[in-house]
Design an enzyme around this catalytic site. Sequence first.
Site, PDB file in Angstrom:
ATOM      1  N   GLU A 363       0.839  -1.220   0.000  1.00 30.52           N
ATOM      2  CA  GLU A 363       0.000   0.000   0.000  1.00 30.52           C
ATOM      3  C   GLU A 363       0.870   1.266   0.000  1.00 30.52           C
ATOM      4  O   GLU A 363       0.544   2.258   0.650  1.00 30.52           O
ATOM      5  CB  GLU A 363      -1.036  -0.043   1.111  1.00 30.52           C
ATOM      6  CG  GLU A 363      -1.952  -1.251   0.909  1.00 30.52           C
ATOM      7  CD  GLU A 363      -3.319  -1.167   1.525  1.00 30.52           C
ATOM      8  OE1 GLU A 363      -3.774  -0.061   1.830  1.00 30.52           O
ATOM      9  OE2 GLU A 363      -3.942  -2.242   1.683  1.00 30.52           O
TER      10      GLU A 363
HETATM   11  N1  CAA Z   1      -6.147  11.522  -4.384  1.00 28.97           N
HETATM   12  C1  CAA Z   1      -6.649  11.914  -5.579  1.00 28.97           C
HETATM   13  N2  CAA Z   1      -5.894  12.024  -6.697  1.00 28.97           N
HETATM   14  C2  CAA Z   1      -4.578  11.779  -6.578  1.00 28.97           C
HETATM   15  C3  CAA Z   1      -3.985  11.392  -5.364  1.00 28.97           C
HETATM   16  C4  CAA Z   1      -4.833  11.260  -4.235  1.00 28.97           C
HETATM   17  N3  CAA Z   1      -4.377  10.881  -3.034  1.00 28.97           N
HETATM   18  N4  CAA Z   1      -2.664  11.206  -5.571  1.00 28.97           N
HETATM   19  C5  CAA Z   1      -2.430  11.486  -6.870  1.00 28.97           C
HETATM   20  N5  CAA Z   1      -3.595  11.817  -7.469  1.00 28.97           N
HETATM   21  C6  CAA Z   1      -3.789  12.220  -8.865  1.00 28.97           C
HETATM   22  C7  CAA Z   1      -3.040  13.488  -9.198  1.00 28.97           C
HETATM   23  O1  CAA Z   1      -3.805  14.650  -8.863  1.00 28.97           O
HETATM   24  C8  CAA Z   1      -2.839  13.360 -10.690  1.00 28.97           C
HETATM   25  O2  CAA Z   1      -4.014  13.686 -11.374  1.00 28.97           O
HETATM   26  P1  CAA Z   1      -4.098  15.039 -12.323  1.00 28.97           P
HETATM   27  O3  CAA Z   1      -2.928  14.954 -13.257  1.00 28.97           O
HETATM   28  O4  CAA Z   1      -5.421  14.906 -12.979  1.00 28.97           O
HETATM   29  O5  CAA Z   1      -4.000  16.185 -11.389  1.00 28.97           O
HETATM   30  C9  CAA Z   1      -2.676  11.863 -10.854  1.00 28.97           C
HETATM   31  O6  CAA Z   1      -3.240  11.240  -9.716  1.00 28.97           O
HETATM   32  C10 CAA Z   1      -1.226  11.440 -10.992  1.00 28.97           C
HETATM   33  O7  CAA Z   1      -0.553  11.928  -9.854  1.00 28.97           O
HETATM   34  P2  CAA Z   1       1.006  12.137  -9.829  1.00 28.97           P
HETATM   35  O8  CAA Z   1       1.430  12.986 -10.995  1.00 28.97           O
HETATM   36  O9  CAA Z   1       1.362  12.604  -8.457  1.00 28.97           O
HETATM   37  O10 CAA Z   1       1.527  10.660 -10.126  1.00 28.97           O
HETATM   38  P3  CAA Z   1       2.931  10.001  -9.935  1.00 28.97           P
HETATM   39  O11 CAA Z   1       3.204   9.146 -11.100  1.00 28.97           O
HETATM   40  O12 CAA Z   1       3.940  11.013  -9.539  1.00 28.97           O
HETATM   41  O13 CAA Z   1       2.656   8.951  -8.707  1.00 28.97           O
HETATM   42  C11 CAA Z   1       2.430   8.247  -6.457  1.00 28.97           C
HETATM   43  C12 CAA Z   1       2.155   9.326  -7.502  1.00 28.97           C
HETATM   44  C13 CAA Z   1       1.935   8.822  -5.147  1.00 28.97           C
HETATM   45  C14 CAA Z   1       3.890   7.912  -6.353  1.00 28.97           C
HETATM   46  C15 CAA Z   1       1.594   6.979  -6.842  1.00 28.97           C
HETATM   47  O14 CAA Z   1       2.065   6.393  -8.026  1.00 28.97           O
HETATM   48  C16 CAA Z   1       1.595   5.940  -5.736  1.00 28.97           C
HETATM   49  O15 CAA Z   1       0.857   6.069  -4.760  1.00 28.97           O
HETATM   50  N6  CAA Z   1       2.386   4.850  -5.898  1.00 28.97           N
HETATM   51  C17 CAA Z   1       2.357   3.719  -4.965  1.00 28.97           C
HETATM   52  C18 CAA Z   1       1.334   2.715  -5.373  1.00 28.97           C
HETATM   53  C19 CAA Z   1       0.903   1.833  -4.244  1.00 28.97           C
HETATM   54  O16 CAA Z   1       0.615   2.282  -3.150  1.00 28.97           O
HETATM   55  N7  CAA Z   1       0.801   0.548  -4.541  1.00 28.97           N
HETATM   56  C20 CAA Z   1       0.318  -0.378  -3.562  1.00 28.97           C
HETATM   57  C21 CAA Z   1      -0.357  -1.512  -4.238  1.00 28.97           C
HETATM   58  S1  CAA Z   1      -1.879  -1.973  -3.550  1.00 28.97           S
HETATM   59  C22 CAA Z   1      -1.534  -3.020  -2.267  1.00 28.97           C
HETATM   60  O17 CAA Z   1      -0.451  -3.131  -1.775  1.00 28.97           O
HETATM   61  C23 CAA Z   1      -2.754  -3.698  -1.767  1.00 28.97           C
HETATM   62  C24 CAA Z   1      -2.562  -4.991  -1.085  1.00 28.97           C
HETATM   63  O18 CAA Z   1      -2.854  -6.037  -1.640  1.00 28.97           O
HETATM   64  C25 CAA Z   1      -2.188  -5.002   0.353  1.00 28.97           C
END
Ligand code: CAA
Length: 380
Positions: A363
């Site tokens: 996550e």
């Molecule tokens: N809420 C709403 N929108 C969001 C957001 C949030 N918290 N975070 C980002 N966004 C939106 C941004 O506004 C953007 O949209 P717009 O261009 O329309 O404004 C879009 O998402 C892309 O955002 P970024 O440009 O910030 O994207 P990025 O490529 O830089 O990545 C990141 C951002 C935070 C690193 C994201 O990729 C991330 O969270 N990565 C980790 C993924 C993760 O947590 N994976 C876990 C897998 S699930 C799991 O583990 C479940 C399980 O089985 C236990």
Amino acid sequence: MNFSLSEEQLMIQQAARDFAQNELLPGVIERDDAQEFPKEQVSKMGELGFMGMMVNENYGGSGLDTLSYVLVMEELSKIDASSSVIVSVNNSLVCWGLETYGTEEQKEKYLTRLATGEIIGAFCLSEPEAGSDATSQKTTAKDMGDHYVLNGTKNWITNGNSAAVYLVIAQTDVEKGHRGINALIVEKDMEGFEIGPKENKLGIRGSDTHSLIFNDVKVPKENRIGEDGFGFKFAMKTLAGGRIGIAAQALGIAAGAYELALKYSKERKAFGTEIANHQAIAFKLADMHTKIQAARNLVYQAACDKDDGDNYDLSGAMAKLYAAETAMEVTVEAVQIHGGNGFVKDYHVERLMRDAKITQIYEGTSEIQKIVISRSILKD
Ligand code: CAA
């Protein structure tokens, strides 16, 4: 912020504590060894209302707040993090996502059964080449008018084989980047959907983690969550809440290991006295206790932010980061305090140490939490 718990929250906390002691503790070592899914225990947690804690009662949920949910997660995780991750994914990622963004028909068809624990769900974002870099989705959902055709592979999916319903994130329009991603509800028995091999893991070995393969899976349009192109935001918003659940899991793992180490240090004697009387051990306990309390404050704060309708992206990420790092540090120290006994399975702390590791990874890794936190504090 006042964290004094209500009568109802105290009762729920006690119910989870009793359940963990009476139902999760027996057999926890054996399930970990055998990588056995806690089927019976999950079914009982459904009966207790733990599988859809925050879901409205109209949809079969318990209608509770996020703070109650983290109290339950903390208590379950003190004993059995394999069981608590099953609870967390079902509650925060699957039920919350469906209740918040699903259509009435989707809620009636899926949420009502997920919230009671009759079936469980999985959240499918990660791929072989898209873990932290979640926008780089290679799984495709081709728009065919009244349905999508899904192709690709998902990796490390919690509840991978035991789920009946899967929320799958996939790319529909590559040109649009993350704005061309959709979230689709996939049922296990849809043609072309194959469950890949089970992962042989370091920790949370009782939960089942699989890769998933989609070969021309036909998914009806009515199974899309939200507007066309909402899938990435859906994943981000859902994960923001999920991180509070995993933070509570990490907190519980740390607290469980600390409680065992404290007890052991008052019983085990060395150099003519209980080891707790040696400053080397007492100072370790002091550090562990302080960090756990700090983690608890962050976790409860994030839960209260969510309950109050405030933004919880930042507080949830801080809670997840700090609680996960604390879980790792505290469990390593708990093993150290147990000495040779800490290295063998009967004393539980080695399992808690192995389970703690994943909280720094899933996550959103600790490094991803630092991205979220730093972007948030630097944006103004
Ligand atoms: N809420 C709403 N929108 C969001 C957001 C949030 N918290 N975070 C980002 N966004 C939106 C941004 O506004 C953007 O949209 P717009 O261009 O329309 O404004 C879009 O998402 C892309 O955002 P970024 O440009 O910030 O994207 P990025 O490529 O830089 O990545 C990141 C951002 C935070 C690193 C994201 O990729 C991330 O969270 N990565 C980790 C993924 C993760 O947590 N994976 C876990 C897998 S699930 C799991 O583990 C479940 C399980 O089985 C236990």
